[in-house]
Enzyme design. Structure first.
Site, PDB file in Angstrom:
ATOM      1  N   GLU A 187     -10.940  53.441 -20.502  1.00  0.00           N
ATOM      2  CA  GLU A 187      -9.757  53.723 -21.190  1.00  0.00           C
ATOM      3  C   GLU A 187      -8.743  52.384 -20.230  1.00  0.00           C
ATOM      4  O   GLU A 187      -9.056  52.196 -19.355  1.00  0.00           O
ATOM      5  CB  GLU A 187      -9.066  55.001 -20.919  1.00  0.00           C
ATOM      6  CG  GLU A 187      -7.751  55.161 -21.408  1.00  0.00           C
ATOM      7  CD  GLU A 187      -6.964  56.548 -20.854  1.00  0.00           C
ATOM      8  OE1 GLU A 187      -6.444  57.045 -21.866  1.00  0.00           O
ATOM      9  OE2 GLU A 187      -7.483  57.084 -19.770  1.00  0.00           O
ATOM     10  N   ARG A 244      -7.111  52.695  -8.407  1.00  0.00           N
ATOM     11  CA  ARG A 244      -6.608  51.751  -9.388  1.00  0.00           C
ATOM     12  C   ARG A 244      -5.918  50.589  -9.156  1.00  0.00           C
ATOM     13  O   ARG A 244      -5.686  49.817  -9.876  1.00  0.00           O
ATOM     14  CB  ARG A 244      -5.431  53.031 -10.042  1.00  0.00           C
ATOM     15  CG  ARG A 244      -6.079  54.384 -10.749  1.00  0.00           C
ATOM     16  CD  ARG A 244      -5.133  55.209 -10.791  1.00  0.00           C
ATOM     17  NE  ARG A 244      -5.561  56.479 -11.134  1.00  0.00           N
ATOM     18  CZ  ARG A 244      -4.933  57.514 -11.531  1.00  0.00           C
ATOM     19  NH1 ARG A 244      -3.535  57.292 -11.525  1.00  0.00           N
ATOM     20  NH2 ARG A 244      -5.239  58.775 -11.733  1.00  0.00           N
TER      21      ARG A 244
END
Length: 471
Positions: A154, A87
């Site tokens: 997302e 991430r």
């Protein structure tokens, strides 16, 4: 055809590890089976939301096994939840941990495993996959996801920055996500519709509906400007059924107002993300309750939880049980449940009014990205309890007598005097307590007995304290 990889502005070294843009597009177009947009369309037509769990582990074989195990519970979509190192674009660290201690990863390092293994995940199950993560800059992850054949992704430049990162400037994250949306728009023009889910959950607990919807609508507007043709707008279950149903129903009407007819919009409910009750019966009741609220609100998808939430990371069996339990809430079994339509209409009126008061000054700016950055700097956009120094976090939410989330302090949000008075009225006559005690009790709403007493208004109509919508 524009080169998708060039549009993402990837390093030359990284781009060489991927197939070329033509191959990626051809693979996405030719992929067999249902696509994410197919199941969302079917759910919207049926009036029954699909169920999707969160899931992600470090090892590839373990991830395949996890997906195949959960597929037996008949979800409508499955997740590939990404690890924290990926991430934050710490790909070398993710690769080292994968080699040495893969069980220490809190998700699947897709960039490290690579696009060929990603395709193996897609082929392992007969339901579509979505990548979930939390990255303020997801360009490499998005490229690998597309190469893997995953067409649901997302995140956004606000919702995947302010809840997760301490000091990533909004201008930086918005610019990175603009490239993701530009590629999604290019693919849409070529016949490949990417489902872009926007994370309205934000900091998850005690999130005022109008802040959640304001952020996602601004992200959706930015995406639409880049040609994105499909957005899933996610909203976090607050716990009060009338308010949650109203918020979900507001998604479609607000989208029609601010996005126009060229974008497919699908409401999504994330089941309650605060502290869960420790008991299995209470946890299962909360999960089924989320499914019911999602159906009553017209959600196309419900992202479910498990009855192990209060105890740690759920195992496969608990996750499968959560899928089935949430599905019960969406089924004919609970068709007899009725809510107070007047209360829902009242909640929807105020939610839509508040969203308009928040976002219309930003939409009036000549450049939307600059408008968003400046509005957060002035506190005219805000996210409570944000980890980021780029949100003021001056807004203070509080639950009213029914458990609905109101504004105890509106901060610098550009609300009218009428809207401010409404929230004062909703919180009138609540016993005064120190703020920390109030917030702690409100966060732990379902973890103690307080919420279970509030379930009565779902079935029994009771007077509502906030019924004045006069100007």
């Amino acid at each position: 055809m524009a080169d998708l990889l060039e549009m993402l502005d990837l390093s030359a070294e990284f781009a060489t590890r991927l197939p070329d843009a033509e191959e990626i597009t051809a693979h996405l177009m030719a992929a067999p089976g249902l696509r994410p947009v197919d199941v969302l369309r079917a759910a919207a037509l049926s009036g029954r939301p699909i169920i999707q769990p969160r899931c992600g582990v470090g090892g590839h074989r373990q991830m395949v096994d996890l997906l195949q195990g959960l597929a037996q519970a008949k979800p409508g979509m499955l997740s590939v939840t990404i690890d924290s190192y990926t991430r934050l674009r710490q790909f070398a660290v993710a690769a080292r941990v994968l080699r040495e201690q893969p069980a220490d990863l809190n998700g699947y390092p897709l960039v490290t495993h690579g696009w060929l293994r990603g395709r193996e995940l897609v082929e392992a199950v007969d339901v579509p996959l979505e990548v979930r993560h939390g990255s303020p800059d997801a360009r490499e992850l998005f490229a690998v996801s597309l190469a893997a054949g995953i067409s649901s992704f997302e995140g956004g430049g606000i919702s995947y920055n302010l809840p997760y990162s301490k000091n990533v400037p909004l201008a930086v994250s918005l610019a990175a996500w603009r490239r993701v949306d530009a590629v999604s728009g290019q693919l849409a023009r070529e016949g490949v519709l990417i489902d872009r889910e926007l994370f309205g959950t934000l900091t998850a607990v005690l999130m005022p509906p109008s802040i959640s919807l304001a952020v996602t609508l601004l992200e959706a507007r930015l995406a639409a400007e880049e040609g994105v043709g499909c957005v899933s707008i996610a909203y976090p279950q607050s716990g009060e059924a009338h308010q949650d149903v109203a918020a979900l129903r507001s998604i479609r009407s607000l989208s029609q107002r601010y996005l126009g007819p060229g974008v497919e919009v699908y409401p999504v409910l994330h089941e309650f993300m605060g502290p869960f009750p420790r008991g299995v019966p209470e946890s299962d009741a909360l999960i089924m309750y989320g499914g019911l609220v999602g159906r009553l609100g017209g959600a196309a998808k419900v992202v479910c939880k498990t009855n192990q939430e209060a105890h740690g990371i759920p195992d496969v069996q608990a996750n499968a049980h959560g899928i089935r339990t949430a599905a019960l809430g969406t089924s004919d079994l609970l068709d007899f449940v009725r809510l107070d339509d007047d209360r829902i209409a009242e909640e929807q009126y105020w939610i839509e009014r508040e969203v308009a008061e928040i976002i219309e000054p930003v939409l009036d700016r000549p450049d939307l990205t600059t408008g968003v950055v400046e509005a957060f700097a002035r506190g005219q956009l805000d996210v409570p309890f944000s980890a980021s120094v780029h949100a003021r976090s001056e807004v203070v939410p509080q639950r009213d007598h029914h458990g609905a989330i109101r504004y105890r302090n509106v901060g610098n949000l550009p609300f009218s005097a009428v809207t401010r008075r409404h929230h004062v009225q909703c919180l009138a006559n609540i016993r005064s307590q120190p703020l920390v005690e109030v917030l702690t009790a409100d966060v732990n709403y379902f973890a103690d007995a307080r919420a279970w007493r509030s379930f009565a208004p779902v079935v029994e109509q009771q007077p509502h304290p906030c019924v004045d919508n006069t100007d």
